[in-house]
Design a protein around this motif. Structure first.
Motif, PDB file in Angstrom:
ATOM      1  N   VAL A 324       1.125  -1.196   0.054  1.00  0.00           N
ATOM      2  CA  VAL A 324      -0.182  -0.202   0.084  1.00  0.00           C
ATOM      3  C   VAL A 324       0.838   1.288   0.127  1.00  0.00           C
ATOM      4  CG1 VAL A 324      -1.652   1.294   1.461  1.00  0.00           C
ATOM      5  CG2 VAL A 324      -1.825  -1.031   1.027  1.00  0.00           C
ATOM      6  N   GLU A 325       1.650   1.293   0.852  1.00  0.00           N
ATOM      7  CA  GLU A 325       2.705   2.576   0.914  1.00  0.00           C
ATOM      8  C   GLU A 325       3.485   2.662  -0.414  1.00  0.00           C
ATOM      9  OE1 GLU A 325       5.445   2.579   4.284  1.00  0.00           O
ATOM     10  OE2 GLU A 325       3.518   1.926   5.391  1.00  0.00           O
ATOM     11  N   TYR A 326       3.706   1.495  -0.896  1.00  0.00           N
ATOM     12  CA  TYR A 326       4.465   1.748  -2.518  1.00  0.00           C
ATOM     13  C   TYR A 326       3.449   2.436  -3.448  1.00  0.00           C
ATOM     14  CZ  TYR A 326       6.010  -0.313  -6.960  1.00  0.00           C
ATOM     15  OH  TYR A 326       6.474  -0.328  -8.140  1.00  0.00           O
ATOM     16  N   ILE A 359      -2.329  -8.537  -6.497  1.00  0.00           N
ATOM     17  CA  ILE A 359      -1.673  -7.487  -6.508  1.00  0.00           C
ATOM     18  C   ILE A 359      -2.402  -6.409  -7.285  1.00  0.00           C
ATOM     19  CG2 ILE A 359       0.479  -6.015  -6.360  1.00  0.00           C
ATOM     20  CD1 ILE A 359       1.549  -8.712  -5.453  1.00  0.00           C
ATOM     21  N   ARG A 360      -2.649  -6.846  -8.374  1.00  0.00           N
ATOM     22  CA  ARG A 360      -3.488  -5.772  -9.375  1.00  0.00           C
ATOM     23  C   ARG A 360      -4.629  -5.068  -8.581  1.00  0.00           C
ATOM     24  NH1 ARG A 360      -4.030  -8.748 -13.648  1.00  0.00           N
ATOM     25  NH2 ARG A 360      -1.872  -8.206 -14.770  1.00  0.00           N
ATOM     26  N   VAL A 366      -6.051   1.062  -4.255  1.00  0.00           N
ATOM     27  CA  VAL A 366      -5.147   2.247  -3.567  1.00  0.00           C
ATOM     28  C   VAL A 366      -5.258   3.288  -4.672  1.00  0.00           C
ATOM     29  CG1 VAL A 366      -2.995   3.114  -2.993  1.00  0.00           C
ATOM     30  CG2 VAL A 366      -3.664   0.792  -2.213  1.00  0.00           C
ATOM     31  N   GLU A 367      -5.567   2.984  -6.019  1.00  0.00           N
ATOM     32  CA  GLU A 367      -5.424   4.006  -6.938  1.00  0.00           C
ATOM     33  C   GLU A 367      -6.693   4.788  -6.910  1.00  0.00           C
ATOM     34  OE1 GLU A 367      -5.124   2.632 -10.857  1.00  0.00           O
ATOM     35  OE2 GLU A 367      -5.003   4.680 -11.729  1.00  0.00           O
ATOM     36  N   MET A 377      -4.599  11.811   4.207  1.00  0.00           N
ATOM     37  CA  MET A 377      -4.564  10.451   4.554  1.00  0.00           C
ATOM     38  C   MET A 377      -5.486   9.558   3.931  1.00  0.00           C
ATOM     39  SD  MET A 377      -2.472   9.670   6.983  1.00  0.00           S
ATOM     40  CE  MET A 377      -2.741   9.137   8.516  1.00  0.00           C
ATOM     41  N   LEU A 378      -5.394   8.386   3.659  1.00  0.00           N
ATOM     42  CA  LEU A 378      -6.391   7.492   3.006  1.00  0.00           C
ATOM     43  C   LEU A 378      -7.163   6.811   4.124  1.00  0.00           C
ATOM     44  CD1 LEU A 378      -4.523   5.345   0.208  1.00  0.00           C
ATOM     45  CD2 LEU A 378      -5.753   7.416   0.036  1.00  0.00           C
ATOM     46  N   GLU A 379      -8.625   7.049   3.757  1.00  0.00           N
ATOM     47  CA  GLU A 379      -9.523   6.447   4.934  1.00  0.00           C
ATOM     48  C   GLU A 379     -10.517   5.580   4.625  1.00  0.00           C
ATOM     49  OE1 GLU A 379     -11.518  10.219   6.141  1.00  0.00           O
ATOM     50  OE2 GLU A 379      -9.594  11.160   6.242  1.00  0.00           O
TER      51      GLU A 379
END
Ligand code: ATP
Ligand code: MG
Length: 442
Positions: A324-326, A359-360, A366-367, A377-379
């Motif tokens: 996620v950080e990536y 992973i895709r 995340v996108e 921040m993502l919520e």
């Protein structure tokens, strides 16, 4: 002076067969039927290369390799010949200094090429190297942790610098292509081309021309000569994606291409040569397909020299925070937004997904969160609802889950496959196959 090859194999007929072919190719041959005899031979004679069987009664190939190393014979290149070409064998043999693999049944033309290539390499190194070096660093365009892909990276470090064929298996979206590219990027071919052929995307006629090219006038529409990927990937790597989908006729041609490194363009007479390393990928069980007669066994053996199995994301959920950080970095950069992280609720909710698209799918989630996010921040609210049944009903079979998710996505999008595939984070092709598999066709 002809070079001296030691053949170590406990099957007498197999040894003889190898000996005859090697002698015909101009080598001198010593024989040993087990590790003990082999150690005696290298003690008393100069040997330029060893062909080694692994499974032998008296002293097996592994034990031989470790003894030979202690005796200071680590400069001699060793090619392991084995029907047991699995990752464990491969990694163990490489740790002990083997430089290459060839799987049984041995194709004799390919054998001579392997021998020649390894002899040349050993001499061009100027000094004996004792097996190719295991890479210290590994360039990988993604992230991985010790608990997840980490152990696989260790194997990739060993196999990347060799020319061994690698077969990458894993569900859709697990990173097969990324791994294939990383093998190329860490190999001696890194300055050569990395070309991919999607074996599922084309029909039978086109795939052959895509792979091997065609001469002008070979068929209607072939208005000019076209080189195929096999030819264009010379001195580089050819990535055969979705290799299980390869039509049977093309399977035969590919087999020849791999074994003899020789091919013809469609409509061409002349045999052409190309020096390619093959990496293949599939999300199917190729062994099962072989058993059912849907995939050539000999080609399977050729491809399965060094199998790498990528685990699905649901089995390596500990990697999710890193990933996620990536992806946050990646997408906040590309959308020009400043997002510094995620809330606890966000991660808690994310961990409830079962990730049939691996992973895709995570990357897509995340996108989308980044697009929706208007703070730093993502919520949790930036995520769609995870399938609650998935979380609750653990006993439910994964296949059922998958079927249900697909059905849901299809319903949501009014059976628009392109949109449904997007939601699921899989390719349209994968979705198409799944729809067939689960009989969801409307
Ligand atoms: N370890 C990883 N770190 C970061 N990104 C990754 C990682 N593994 C995969 N990805 C990303 O996930 C997506 C899917 O990966 P990839 O295309 O390699 O999967 P695949 O196994 O080939 O899938 P398919 O079977 O559907 O073709 C890509 O965008 C890739 O960059
Ligand atoms: Mg892929």
């Amino acid at each position: 002076m002809s070079r001296k090859i030691l053949v170590v194999d406990d099957e007498k007929n197999h040894r003889l067969m190898l000996k005859i072919h090697l002698q015909e190719a101009g080598y001198d041959v010593y024989e040993a039927s087990n590790g003990i005899e082999a150690l005696e031979v290298i003690d008393e004679n100069h040997v330029d290369l060893i062909l080694l069987d692994i499974k032998m009664d008296l002293m097996d190939g592994f034990t031989f390799l470790s003894h030979a190393k202690q005796k200071g014979a680590e400069g001699i290149p060793v090619i392991v010949i084995t029907a047991y070409s699995n990752v464990k064998t491969a990694v163990k043999a490489m740790k002990l200094g083997a430089v290459d693999f060839i799987s049984k049944p041995v194709n004799t033309d390919a054998l001579i090429e392997y021998v020649e290539a390894n002899l040349q390499e050993a001499s061009s190194d100027g000094k004996a190297t004792g097996g190719k070096q295991v890479l210290k660093d590994y360039k990988f365009d993604g992230v991985y942790s010790e608990e997840g892909l980490g152990s696989i990276i260790e194997m990739l470090k060993m196999v990347a610098p060799t020319d061994a064929t690698v077969l990458i298996t894993g569900e859709s979206g697990t990173g097969k292509e990324l791994v294939a590219k990383s093998i190329h990027d860490n190999s001696n071919r890194k300055n050569g081309p990395f070309l991919a052929v999607n074996c599922a995307a084309l029909n039978e006629n086109l795939i052959e021309s895509e792979m091997f090219g065609h001469e002008k006038g070979a068929f209607t529409g072939a208005t000019s000569l076209k080189k195929g990927k096999f030819e264009l990937a010379d001195k580089g790597t050819l990535f055969l994606d979705e290799v299980a989908e390869l039509p049977v006729v093309t399977q035969a041609k590919l087999l020849r291409g791999i074994q003899e490194k020789v091919f013809e363009r469609v409509g061409g007479e002349k045999s052409l040569k190309s020096d390619v390393r093959i990496i293949a990928a599939t999300n199917k069980d190729l062994q099962q397909m072989v058993d059912n007669g849907d995939f050539r066994e000999d080609l399977f053996f050729r491809l399965n020299v060094f199998p790498v199995k990528l685990p699905p994301l649901r089995e390596r959920k500990s990697e999710i925070p890193m990933l996620v950080e990536y992806f946050i970095k990646k997408y906040s950069h590309s959308f020009n937004k400043y997002v510094k992280g995620y809330t606890r609720d966000y991660m808690d909710k994310l961990l409830k997904f079962s990730f049939p698209g691996n992973i895709r799918e995570l990357s897509n989630l995340v996108e989308r969160s980044i697009i929706l996010c208007n703070s730093d921040m993502l919520e949790a609210a930036h995520l769609p609802e995870p399938d609650t049944n998935t979380a609750k009903n653990k006993s439910m079979d994964i296949k059922d889950n998958e079927r249900m998710l697909i059905l849901k996505a299809l319903k949501q999008t009014d059976y628009n496959k392109t949109k449904a595939a997007e939601i699921l984070g899989v390719s349209r092709r994968t979705l198409h196959n799944k729809i067939k598999e689960y009989e969801l066709e409307v």
